[in-house]
Design an enzyme around this catalytic site. Structure first.
Site, PDB file in Angstrom:
ATOM      1  N   ASP A  75       0.352   7.183   3.321  1.00 12.98           N
ATOM      2  CA  ASP A  75      -0.813   7.854   2.742  1.00 12.98           C
ATOM      3  C   ASP A  75      -2.066   6.992   2.791  1.00 12.98           C
ATOM      4  O   ASP A  75      -3.181   7.494   2.930  1.00 12.98           O
ATOM      5  CB  ASP A  75      -0.526   8.248   1.285  1.00 12.98           C
ATOM      6  N   ARG A 105       2.221   3.075   8.369  1.00 15.91           N
ATOM      7  CA  ARG A 105       2.171   4.531   8.409  1.00 15.91           C
ATOM      8  C   ARG A 105       2.454   5.048   7.012  1.00 15.91           C
ATOM      9  O   ARG A 105       3.466   4.695   6.415  1.00 15.91           O
ATOM     10  CB  ARG A 105       3.197   5.097   9.399  1.00 15.91           C
ATOM     11  N   ASP A 118     -14.737   0.690 -18.702  1.00 19.63           N
ATOM     12  CA  ASP A 118     -14.697  -0.080 -17.464  1.00 19.63           C
ATOM     13  C   ASP A 118     -15.459   0.628 -16.340  1.00 19.63           C
ATOM     14  O   ASP A 118     -16.083  -0.013 -15.498  1.00 19.63           O
ATOM     15  CB  ASP A 118     -13.246  -0.318 -17.042  1.00 19.63           C
ATOM     16  N   ASN A 164     -13.213  -3.976  -8.296  1.00 18.23           N
ATOM     17  CA  ASN A 164     -11.821  -3.578  -8.518  1.00 18.23           C
ATOM     18  C   ASN A 164     -11.015  -3.503  -7.223  1.00 18.23           C
ATOM     19  O   ASN A 164     -10.069  -4.239  -7.042  1.00 18.23           O
ATOM     20  CB  ASN A 164     -11.760  -2.223  -9.232  1.00 18.23           C
ATOM     21  N   GLU A 165     -11.390  -2.549  -6.344  1.00 16.57           N
ATOM     22  CA  GLU A 165     -10.580  -2.361  -5.158  1.00 16.57           C
ATOM     23  C   GLU A 165     -11.300  -1.552  -4.095  1.00 16.57           C
ATOM     24  O   GLU A 165     -12.330  -0.910  -4.342  1.00 16.57           O
ATOM     25  CB  GLU A 165      -9.256  -1.652  -5.491  1.00 16.57           C
ATOM     26  N   ALA A 210       2.674   5.192  -0.505  1.00 21.01           N
ATOM     27  CA  ALA A 210       3.702   6.057   0.096  1.00 21.01           C
ATOM     28  C   ALA A 210       3.902   5.767   1.580  1.00 21.01           C
ATOM     29  O   ALA A 210       3.678   6.624   2.439  1.00 21.01           O
ATOM     30  CB  ALA A 210       3.340   7.532  -0.125  1.00 21.01           C
TER      31      ALA A 210
END
Length: 265
Positions: free
Chosen positions: A151, A149, A45, A122-123, A186
């Site tokens: 990561d 707020r 990929d 993808n992103e 996170a």
């Protein structure tokens, strides 16, 4: 028909690349790296992601097909022992085109710097480059939804929902749906700070704007591309008008790929 081949670069993939090229030349197909009608990705990929960005300016004219030389991928559906069958299909069989939605990312700046536009297969991920928490307003359809707020944030396409998005506990979305997904990395949630805490799936007609609260530099990824941007005013994410085109010569069921990748031994 004109074709090009993108190899992962290892010995096995390079050998297959030369084999495919020799076979297709034997059928009088033309090797053309500049304006191919079809791009054959040999590797995984990641190799197809590189091929996509190499030909992102030709999405209306170029289709992709993948041969995987490692683990089964979501974009590479042919195996090395099926090369002769694939070559015959390419040379003799009109292929069906399957289109997947893409993510458009537009980065705007506070001063006179020209905005920058990217397409992701993808992103896209957004983090604070200084390594501290990302503090950013999430604006959906022109209205502030929350101040995030944590990561970072990951905005994915349906076909990319099985990649980094899944590791963030995002939903797996069928690529026939024109949507994007926003997943948290996170997030900080306590009595003072609060986010929705769940991935958001936005339809094609919704736009998500990320607006920084602090004057910080951003570490932004577009698929495998790592970018650093300063003086950012906003990061706009939406379903792109363009789509990626895959050449299909046989059924390649999405849910079967999901099962084989994550459930079957």
């Amino acid at each position: 028909m004109k074709f090009s081949i993108r190899s992962k670069g290892d010995e096995t993939s390079n050998k297959l690349k030369h084999q495919i090229k020799r076979y297709l030349n034997g059928f009088n197909l033309i090797y053309d790296e500049d304006e191919p009608d079809i791009v054959i990705s040999v590797g995984g990929d990641g190799t197809l992601l590189h091929a996509f960005h190499q030909y992102v300016h030709r999405l209306n004219d170029t289709a992709f097909v993948g041969v995987h030389t490692g683990h089964l991928g979501f974009y590479a559906d042919w195996t090395p022992d099926e090369i002769e069958k694939l070559v015959i299909h390419l040379a003799k069989t009109p292929f069906q085109v399957v289109e997947y939605p893409l993510l458009e990312v537009t980065i705007r700046f506070n001063h006179d710097e020209e905005e920058k536009r990217y397409l992701a297969l993808n992103e896209c991920t957004v983090k604070n480059m200084e390594g501290s928490s990302l503090v950013i307003d999430v604006v959906i359809k022109g209205e502030k939804f929350e101040t995030f707020r944590g990561d970072g944030l990951c905005i994915s396409t349906p076909s990319g929902s099985t990649a980094y998005n899944k590791a963030l506990s995002g939903a797996i979305i069928h690529p026939s749906l024109s949507a994007i997904q926003l997943a948290e990395m996170a997030s900080i949630n306590n009595r003072v700070f609060r986010t929705v805490g769940s991935p958001l799936v936005l339809p094609q007609h919704h736009t998500c704007n990320l607006k920084p609260v602090n004057d910080v530099n951003f570490d932004i990824t577009i698929d495998h591309l790592f970018l650093i941007h300063k003086d950012v005013k906003s990061i706009q994410c939406r379903v792109a008008d363009e789509k990626v085109r895959f050449a299909r010569f046989r059924p390649f069921p999405f849910w079967k790929r999901v099962k084989e990748s994550f459930i079957m031994d």
